[in-house]
Motif scaffolding. Structure first.
Motif, PDB file in Angstrom:
ATOM      1  N   UNK A  39       0.814  -1.211   0.000  1.00 38.45           N
ATOM      2  CA  UNK A  39       0.000   0.000   0.000  1.00 38.45           C
ATOM      3  C   UNK A  39       0.852   1.267   0.000  1.00 38.45           C
ATOM      4  N   UNK A  40       2.076   1.174  -0.486  1.00 36.42           N
ATOM      5  CA  UNK A  40       2.968   2.332  -0.436  1.00 36.42           C
ATOM      6  C   UNK A  40       2.390   3.531  -1.175  1.00 36.42           C
ATOM      7  N   UNK A  41       1.840   3.326  -2.346  1.00 34.81           N
ATOM      8  CA  UNK A  41       1.369   4.432  -3.183  1.00 34.81           C
ATOM      9  C   UNK A  41       0.256   5.229  -2.505  1.00 34.81           C
ATOM     10  N   UNK A  42      -0.742   4.535  -1.942  1.00 32.60           N
ATOM     11  CA  UNK A  42      -1.852   5.251  -1.312  1.00 32.60           C
ATOM     12  C   UNK A  42      -1.424   5.901  -0.010  1.00 32.60           C
ATOM     13  N   UNK A  43      -0.511   5.264   0.735  1.00 31.32           N
ATOM     14  CA  UNK A  43       0.002   5.868   1.967  1.00 31.32           C
ATOM     15  C   UNK A  43       0.798   7.133   1.650  1.00 31.32           C
ATOM     16  N   UNK A  44       1.581   7.083   0.587  1.00 30.29           N
ATOM     17  CA  UNK A  44       2.346   8.250   0.165  1.00 30.29           C
ATOM     18  C   UNK A  44       1.417   9.374  -0.281  1.00 30.29           C
ATOM     19  N   UNK A  45       0.368   9.034  -1.018  1.00 29.60           N
ATOM     20  CA  UNK A  45      -0.581  10.049  -1.477  1.00 29.60           C
ATOM     21  C   UNK A  45      -1.326  10.677  -0.309  1.00 29.60           C
ATOM     22  N   UNK A  46      -1.614   9.883   0.705  1.00 35.41           N
ATOM     23  CA  UNK A  46      -2.285  10.405   1.899  1.00 35.41           C
ATOM     24  C   UNK A  46      -1.452  11.501   2.550  1.00 35.41           C
ATOM     25  N   UNK A 260       8.043   0.977  14.971  1.00 35.03           N
ATOM     26  CA  UNK A 260       9.387   0.597  14.556  1.00 35.03           C
ATOM     27  C   UNK A 260       9.635   0.986  13.100  1.00 35.03           C
ATOM     28  N   UNK A 261      10.800   1.537  12.833  1.00 39.09           N
ATOM     29  CA  UNK A 261      11.162   1.904  11.462  1.00 39.09           C
ATOM     30  C   UNK A 261      12.626   1.540  11.220  1.00 39.09           C
ATOM     31  N   UNK A 262      12.959   1.459   9.969  1.00 34.57           N
ATOM     32  CA  UNK A 262      14.362   1.335   9.562  1.00 34.57           C
ATOM     33  C   UNK A 262      14.713   2.579   8.765  1.00 34.57           C
ATOM     34  N   UNK A 263      15.644   3.362   9.278  1.00 33.32           N
ATOM     35  CA  UNK A 263      16.097   4.535   8.539  1.00 33.32           C
ATOM     36  C   UNK A 263      16.972   4.115   7.359  1.00 33.32           C
ATOM     37  N   UNK A 264      16.971   4.939   6.344  1.00 36.54           N
ATOM     38  CA  UNK A 264      17.928   4.731   5.262  1.00 36.54           C
ATOM     39  C   UNK A 264      19.328   5.013   5.804  1.00 36.54           C
ATOM     40  N   UNK A 265      20.222   4.069   5.562  1.00 31.84           N
ATOM     41  CA  UNK A 265      21.563   4.184   6.146  1.00 31.84           C
ATOM     42  C   UNK A 265      22.648   3.903   5.111  1.00 31.84           C
ATOM     43  N   UNK A 266      22.652   2.680   4.593  1.00 28.91           N
ATOM     44  CA  UNK A 266      23.664   2.322   3.608  1.00 28.91           C
ATOM     45  C   UNK A 266      23.077   2.157   2.215  1.00 28.91           C
ATOM     46  N   UNK A 267      21.745   2.276   2.125  1.00 26.92           N
ATOM     47  CA  UNK A 267      21.083   2.111   0.832  1.00 26.92           C
ATOM     48  C   UNK A 267      21.337   3.334  -0.060  1.00 26.92           C
ATOM     49  N   UNK A 268      21.325   3.093  -1.363  1.00 25.07           N
ATOM     50  CA  UNK A 268      21.449   4.202  -2.320  1.00 25.07           C
ATOM     51  C   UNK A 268      20.215   4.300  -3.208  1.00 25.07           C
ATOM     52  N   UNK A 269      19.287   3.366  -3.036  1.00 24.91           N
ATOM     53  CA  UNK A 269      18.033   3.388  -3.792  1.00 24.91           C
ATOM     54  C   UNK A 269      16.855   3.227  -2.838  1.00 24.91           C
ATOM     55  N   UNK A 270      15.712   3.760  -3.246  1.00 30.04           N
ATOM     56  CA  UNK A 270      14.495   3.650  -2.458  1.00 30.04           C
ATOM     57  C   UNK A 270      14.062   2.183  -2.354  1.00 30.04           C
ATOM     58  N   UNK A 273       9.779  -1.701   1.289  1.00 27.20           N
ATOM     59  CA  UNK A 273       9.467  -2.085   2.669  1.00 27.20           C
ATOM     60  C   UNK A 273       9.907  -1.015   3.661  1.00 27.20           C
ATOM     61  N   UNK A 274      11.061  -0.407   3.434  1.00 30.71           N
ATOM     62  CA  UNK A 274      11.509   0.690   4.305  1.00 30.71           C
ATOM     63  C   UNK A 274      10.525   1.841   4.228  1.00 30.71           C
ATOM     64  N   UNK A 275      10.097   2.172   3.009  1.00 29.79           N
ATOM     65  CA  UNK A 275       9.147   3.268   2.818  1.00 29.79           C
ATOM     66  C   UNK A 275       7.831   3.011   3.532  1.00 29.79           C
ATOM     67  N   UNK A 276       7.334   1.783   3.437  1.00 27.49           N
ATOM     68  CA  UNK A 276       6.025   1.464   4.033  1.00 27.49           C
ATOM     69  C   UNK A 276       6.050   1.677   5.546  1.00 27.49           C
ATOM     70  N   UNK A 277       7.122   1.247   6.216  1.00 22.18           N
ATOM     71  CA  UNK A 277       7.218   1.438   7.660  1.00 22.18           C
ATOM     72  C   UNK A 277       7.316   2.913   8.017  1.00 22.18           C
ATOM     73  N   UNK A 278       8.108   3.672   7.262  1.00 21.48           N
ATOM     74  CA  UNK A 278       8.254   5.102   7.537  1.00 21.48           C
ATOM     75  C   UNK A 278       6.933   5.824   7.302  1.00 21.48           C
ATOM     76  N   UNK A 279       6.245   5.503   6.221  1.00 19.12           N
ATOM     77  CA  UNK A 279       4.963   6.145   5.925  1.00 19.12           C
ATOM     78  C   UNK A 279       3.901   5.775   6.956  1.00 19.12           C
TER      79      UNK A 279
END
Length: 342
Positions: A39-46, A260-270, A273-279
């Protein structure tokens, strides 16, 4: 000759120790909290569609917590999610256990058109430490809007009202609308009692101001190997749930306000799953803050309604007469100004 007395039978051989009870499985059979990973897209749009109650309102989100917990990284991660690429506006340091953030800093996130900003801002502050770190009194002043942007914190003394960075007359947008405690989930068990007490003191002040509070647990992939292998195990991992319950019991933040979230740390691309938790966390933060703004608006309307439509109980209240006096003074000033213009 008499018979020899019979010898007592030998004692039974020692029994082997009972085997330890079986360890609980590291993963529950089903998640204890539901989340829609697709559900990343709808959560982001919200989040992108969020508008405060009025155009003049700006939702202010204050992050606080121990040094190195990931406050600045969370701000960068939110920006990365909303902008669709890696962002590092808030400076981060991975080489020191002391706080890298020294100033009271407001972060605005530009929208896609680069001509406007989202109607919510993040404030980053110096980390809490057992001996040094940000003075608790400075966090309390920030909650009330008395700290100006750019103020450099002094671990040895709180902000004085005579300091040029002291905001004597804070407006609604200067005040905090939602307080977010950011905690390193992997190291919470070794957090010193002095730091936990500082968190409780700040929470009490926010509670007195009716400011809603949530918590963000970072570095979740370091708590559970199952979560590290697959982020979708976050709400199935026994160790993660235990850590959240322990934190809730220690500082008093209820479980349904801990994310609980995982911050972007060593990743260079979106990463989806990380986005869904943050959103998921960001939506709740915005919702709690928006509820607080709406509640304040309702209370303000109620005060003015009681001034012009008083009941017998209102008239007997000193607050009623103070408000009436202020209204009378304001009307007098307006009349004087109007007459002087004629």
């Amino acid at each position: 000759m008499g018979q020899r007395p019979s010898r007592p039978p030998p004692p039974p051989p020692p029994q082997p120790p009972a085997p330890p009870p079986p360890r609980p499985p590291p993963l529950f059979s089903k998640p204890w909290r539901e989340i829609n990973w697709g559900d990343r897209a709808s959560a982001l749009q919200h989040v992108r569609d969020y508008k405060p109650p009025t155009e003049r309102h700006q939702l202010r989100i204050l992050l606080y917590g121990p040094a190195g917990a990931g406050k600045s990284s969370f701000i960068n991660s939110v920006q990365s999610v909303l902008r669709g690429r890696m962002c590092s506006q808030a400076l981060v340091d991975n080489t020191s256990s002391q706080s890298f953030t020294r100033k009271y800093t407001t972060y605005k996130i530009p929208k896609g058109d680069q001509q406007s900003f989202y109607p919510f801002v993040f404030n980053d502050i110096m980390g809490l430490e057992s001996k040094k770190g940000i003075p608790v009194d400075d966090v309390k002043l920030a909650l009330k809007g008395h700290v100006k942007d750019g103020y450099k914190f002094d671990p040895d003394s709180k902000l004085s009202e005579y300091n040029p960075f002291y905001n004597k007359y804070p407006k609604t947008n200067d005040k905090v609308h939602i307080l977010v405690c950011v905690i390193d989930a992997a190291n919470f068990s070794v957090m010193k009692d002095e730091t936990k007490q500082k968190i409780r003191d700040i929470r009490m002040e926010a509670s007195d101001l009716d400011i809603p509070q949530v918590a963000i647990l970072t570095k979740i992939d370091e708590v559970s190997p199952e979560v590290k292998a697959d982020l979708k195990n976050i709400y199935k991992a026994q160790s993660m749930k235990d850590q959240m319950e322990r934190f809730s019991a220690d500082v008093g933040i209820p479980m349904n306000c801990i994310f609980p979230v995982k911050n972007y740390h060593q990743e260079i691309n979106i990463d989806n799953d990380i986005d869904v938790l943050i959103l998921s966390a960001l939506r709740e933060i915005i919702s709690y803050g928006d509820d607080f703004i709406n509640l304040k608006k309702s209370n303000d309307r109620l005060i003015w309604f009681k001034v012009f439509n008083p009941s017998s109980e209102d008239v007997s209240s000193p607050v009623y007469w103070i408000v009436c006096l202020l209204v009378g003074l304001l009307v007098g000033l307006l009349v004087t100004w109007f007459v002087s213009r004629i």
